[in-house]
Design an enzyme around this catalytic site. Structure first.
Site, mmCIF file in Angstrom:
data_model
loop_
_atom_site.group_PDB
_atom_site.id
_atom_site.type_symbol
_atom_site.label_atom_id
_atom_site.label_comp_id
_atom_site.label_asym_id
_atom_site.label_seq_id
_atom_site.Cartn_x
_atom_site.Cartn_y
_atom_site.Cartn_z
ATOM 1 N N GLU A 51 -18.717 21.575 79.270
ATOM 2 C CA GLU A 51 -19.286 22.630 78.430
ATOM 3 C C GLU A 51 -18.769 24.016 78.835
ATOM 4 O OE1 GLU A 51 -23.405 22.039 77.310
ATOM 5 O OE2 GLU A 51 -23.321 19.974 77.989
ATOM 6 N N ASP A 76 -30.371 19.853 70.409
ATOM 7 C CA ASP A 76 -29.683 19.818 71.692
ATOM 8 C C ASP A 76 -30.658 20.289 72.778
ATOM 9 O OD1 ASP A 76 -27.690 19.581 73.623
ATOM 10 O OD2 ASP A 76 -26.160 20.423 72.304
#
Length: 1006
Positions: free
Chosen positions: A811, A621
């Protein structure tokens, strides 16, 4: 994956050239200065397309604050532009000229100057000009910088010749990369990062007379010219001028083939000569130099033939162009060979540096220069959320990515880049694309075919813009609605998540990977491995996040049953890549404590690759390895040894490349591990057909945002609507009714699309093309009155529809406790109170997770969970007006209060507002018959289960569920809710008989 828009890295800023600091230096014959901004109030604070000054930044707290402040020491007039800032990512301000008026002509001036109140902080400030293109937000950026190393006011003069083209911004489409100055759209300043400070500036103006001797530039039409061996390359050399006027003096360009890896006389015929552009030559005039290559019979890797240009009378190109003789005759180039043999052949030829490059992924905006793609043998680039070309069109995406792929052709083996984006609900970075409901809405449909079709449309639109790789789907099993990524999950039940993994086939095609070469398929990514949806509230250590990127604490049994299960299915479906989670995993009882997933070799190597048999590659990521404890070398070593194959750096690609090669050379990472990683990456590139077709196939671009694709999104939106309450049959609405519509989310395409739409965090307003819920209602119904805040009179209406909910986030920014909660806003609450107090009403909740209805539920006649339906509000209107029935079911348990969280199907204590699987219908009839009907359905369910008939089993259990829901009504108790929710889980796992038995228990508990 954490993303920012129009990325400006610290590396980029510190690498910019400083300009000279000086006082006024006007010559006697210079014209009077031309004011641009006096900051006396003549230029307003306003956003495009109007003329004005506006701020921007990477997140909500990065834009600076601005004011026009009166100061006695103002260098010009009475006021100055002053502001404060505290920037962690990037931030600054812009003055754009009005889009609907002609651009400004600055070609008569020598440069631009302004007064700056020095703070002597030693920090660099980036100053940019906006040149050419359609408007100030679709123009080239030309940049320079200065260092604030003095105190007090000083006038800074910047000749236009000091500006350099900003390659990372990548404006494309009708722009020539020449500072023309005849179509100027304004300027922008990027302020320093890393600490709170303030600034003041005044008197921006054009000064001096254009310097005729420095106006000319020589450019080439490309930096790289790939050519088949034996053919000729044509290098077009153009002279262009600032202001586009003819050149005043002759410009000569001496050219010579020299250096490179090609051998003169053997691989190519050397050329040498001189081109002359006489005085008076029109700007844009071109000449062509032809370089002929020679054919031999041997197989060879690619060879470079630089064309050295020596320019007199004008600026030379930023880099010399190079002809590249294509690699040929080598086994890895033979498309008829099995992929495994092609990979083995190519791998055997590669150096360690080339292998390290394949394992490196950089953000496209972070490239110091496009030439770094070849210099570091980069294997991949990505666009973070909102990192888009300008203009943000399909054509611009394809042109941008083709430009990057062209650079990869200058490497020895011409290994193509694999470009990736987060297309998590359609091609969501692209304006005008078809935006699907977020995964939480797809889960609510309970329809695997909808998930498949959504993936299919997404793949077609993404690949048509030249992108072969999608960082989706998210297979997280969300267990706590306080998580800001809740909407990225299909639901709280692993069985539901697994049932929606048909999306992988929609994206990739056949599990074998045989369809990946098609122009409507992309490589998929299962993320975030593993247990990102189980993070404990309060465990995050990332900034102000409360739960995202935190710690998941589970027993090994819970890990296997809840969080790992969807990944085995993804592997079986042939998913090409897997992305680990930012979060940490703490398996209770193993005494190891929390382990960052990017460092968890037992899970990545041991479980994913060895036990599950995953043969794709693992991609990290965004900057995630930086969160592993230890120094950078340790981060690289630990993550690669744990099984990561490609690292999303995304800014530090140079540091990563060097560190990785150093670690291998020192023996701390084995050559075998590197070869395994690179083999996995190359395998997917070969499967995608990138070696044969590295450039964009845009033949499908006309379908982007098409009626056919939007029909798929409309169907998905309709099926995702969950009817939670419908007292008195308020829904469906009748076309004869006069409908009063209110609420913050009734007419906002940005809010109904949610985060990850055009930008990382998404935003309110008309950010892309589509139909709002209000617009859909107006098309579907008759008389509709709209009042966002319900301030318009309510008299004379038959029914009210109040559309409330959340504004976009992504997020951890959306974590509850990080500036967010699960309650209605005061304005939405007031709108519900007013409308529902005046008439029968339906309340639609547009959100990424359940919202707490509380004491308002009793005043609401009909309640709908609309989730984040995407761009097709028509789909919501379809069920509101009965064009199709409500059939959606809750993919999450709907809590009564935040104190209940986390609450999930299967919990021993379970007393929700609405249970998992709940969903009323507006079918013309609901099955009746009570316990006798349930007994008959139980027998039929057992037979369907024995026969393995999924279609019959689902239909039988659905009948039983609707029957039970009708009796439960709004008197849902803990005794009835638990078996009801359990039944839906049993249905998804094929245990139809047990599902009906649980529903029978719920019926009896009412």
């Amino acid at each position: 994956m954490r993303r920012t828009a129009l990325l400006v890295s610290a590396t980029l800023l510190t690498g910019l050239l400083p300009f000279a600091v000086a006082g006024p230096a006007s010559g006697a014959d210079d014209p009077a200065p031309v004011p641009v901004d006096n900051f006396e109030g003549e230029i307003p604070f306003a956003n495009p397309p109007a003329e004005g000054i506006f701020t921007w930044g990477s997140d909500t707290d990065d834009p600076p604050t601005l004011e026009l402040a009166a100061r006695g020491d103002a260098p010009q007039g009475e006021k100055v532009l002053s502001g404060t800032y505290d920037i962690s990512g990037y931030g600054g301000f812009t003055h754009d000229f009005a889009f609907d008026k002609p651009a400004h002509d600055w070609s008569a001036s020598k440069g631009i100057r302004f007064w700056w109140d020095g703070r002597n902080n030693g920090k660099k400030v980036n100053f940019e000009l906006k040149d050419g293109g359609a408007n100030g937000e679709a123009s080239e950026l030309w940049t320079t910088s200065f260092t604030d190393d003095w105190t007090g006011w000083k006038q800074l003069e910047i000749p236009f010749t000091d500006f350099t083209y900003r390659t990372d911004y990548q404006p494309v489409g009708g722009i020539d990369q020449v500072l023309g100055l005849t179509e100027m759209w304004g300027y922008a300043l990027t302020l320093p990062i890393g600490g709170a400070d303030q600034f003041a500036m005044d008197g921006v103006e054009l000064y001096g007379k254009a310097d005729q001797s420095l106006r000319a530039n020589v450019v080439t039409d490309a930096a790289v010219y790939p050519v088949e061996e034996g053919r000729s390359a044509a290098v077009k050399i153009t002279v262009a001028t600032t202001g586009s006027a003819p050149i005043d003096e002759p410009v000569t360009v001496a050219y010579e083939t020299a250096g490179g890896t090609g051998e003169s006389g053997k691989d190519y015929t050397p050329v040498k000569g001189e081109l002359t552009f006489p005085a008076g030559t029109a700007s844009g005039t071109s000449r062509t130099v032809t370089v002929a290559t020679l054919r031999d019979k041997a197989g060879e890797n690619a060879e470079t033939v630089p064309l050295k240009l020596t320019v007199t009378g004008a600026k030379a190109p930023a880099e010399n162009p190079q002809v590249v003789i294509d690699a040929h005759g080598l086994p890895y180039l033979d498309a008829k060979l099995p992929v495994k043999k092609r990979v083995a052949d190519l791998l055997s030829r590669m150096s360690l540096a080339e292998k390290a490059g394949q394992m490196t992924q950089a953000e496209r905006g972070a490239l110091t220069t496009p030439g770094d793609i070849a210099a570091y043998d980069l294997g991949s680039l990505l666009s973070g959320g909102g990192s888009t070309p300008t203009p943000n069109t399909p054509e611009a995406w394809a042109k941008m990515i083709d430009g990057f792929q062209l650079r990869a052709q200058a490497t020895r083996f011409q290994i193509p880049l694999i470009y990736g984006v987060d297309a998590v609900h359609g091609h969501n970075n692209l304006v005008g694309a078809t935006i699907m409901p977020h995964n939480i809405g797809i889960g609510a449909t309970r329809d695997p075919q909808v998930a498949y079709e959504a993936g299919k449309v997404t793949a077609a639109e993404v690949r048509a813009t030249g992108i072969p790789w999608d960082f989706a789907p998210c297979l997280c099993v969300t267990r706590d609605e306080r998580w800001g990524r809740t909407y990225e999950s299909f639901g709280e039940d692993p069985a539901l998540v697994e049932s929606m993994e048909t999306v992988i086939q929609g994206l990739q095609g056949a599990p074998s990977g045989k369809d990946l070469k098609r122009n409507d398929k992309v490589l998929a990514t299962a993320k975030h491995f593993v247990a990102d949806g189980g993070t404990e509230y309060g465990s995050s250590t990332t900034g102000t996040y409360t739960i995202d990127q935190g710690i998941t604490k589970v027993t090994r049994q819970e890990l296997e049953a809840v969080h790992l299960a969807p990944y085995q299915d993804a592997v079986d479906r042939g998913v090409g890549t897997v992305m680990p989670s930012y979060s940490s995993l703490d398996i209770l009882g193993d005494s190891e404590g929390p382990v960052k997933m990017h460092a968890d070799a037992a899970m990545i190597n041991g479980v994913l690759k060895d036990r599950m048999g995953f043969d794709g590659f693992v991609i990290s990521d965004w900057q995630a390895i930086d969160q592993i404890p230890g120094d950078y070398a340790s981060d690289v070593r630990t993550s690669v040894n744990a099984g990561l194959d490609m690292i999303m750096v995304p800014y530090a690609y140079k540091d990563f490349h060097k560190t990785l090669t150093d670690e291998v050379t020192a023996g701390r990472i084995s050559g075998k591990r590197i070869d395994d990683a690179v083999s996995r990456i190359l395998t997917q590139k070969f499967k995608l057909g990138l070696f044969e077709k590295p450039y964009a196939d845009t033949s499908g671009a006309s379908a982007i945002g098409s009626a056919k694709h939007r029909a798929v999104a409309r169907e998905a939106a309709a099926e995702s609507q969950v009817l939670l309450k419908n007292a008195g049959g308020v829904l469906p609405l009748k076309k004869s009714q006069k409908v009063y519509v209110a609420g913050s989310n009734a007419d906002d395409i940005g809010n109904q699309a949610g985060g990850w739409t055009i930008t990382w965090q998404g935003s309110s307003g008309k950010i892309t093309d589509g139909t709002t819920i209000l617009e859909g209602m107006r098309k579907a119904g008759s008389a509709v009155t709209y009042s966002k805040d319900a301030s318009a009179p309510t008299d004379g209406h038959d029914v009210g529809v109040v559309v409330v909910g959340e504004t976009p986030y992504a997020e951890g920014v959306g974590d509850v406790g990080n500036g967010n909660d699960l309650a209605f806003s005061a304005a939405d609450r007031a709108a519900v109170d007013k409308v529902c107090g005046a008439m029968k009403c339906a309340v639609l909740i547009v959100s990424g997770r359940p919202q707490l209805v509380g004491d308002q539920l009793g005043d609401i006649d009909a309640l709908v969970a609309s989730w984040l339906p995407g761009t097709e509000g028509d789909g919501v209107a379809d069920v509101l007006y009965g064009k199709r029935a409500f059939t959606g079911q809750l993919p999450l348990t709907w809590p009564k209060s935040e104190a209940q969280l986390p609450i999930n199907v299967g919990d021993s204590s379970y007393d929700p507002q609405f249970p998992y699987g709940w969903g009323l219908t507006t079918l013309t009839s609901v099955p009746g018959g009570g316990t006798s009907a349930l007994k008959a359905l139980a027998v039929a369910a057992a037979l369907a289960e024995k026969a393995g008939s999924e279609t019959a089993g689902r239909a039988i259990v659905t009948k039983a569920r609707l029957l039970v829901q009708q009796k439960m009504g709004q008197t849902i108790t803990a005794a009835s809710a638990k078996p009801f929710a359990d039944a839906d889980h049993l249905l998804l796992t094929g245990r139809y008989g047990q599902a009906v038995a649980k529903l029978t228990a719920a019926y009896r508990a009412v």
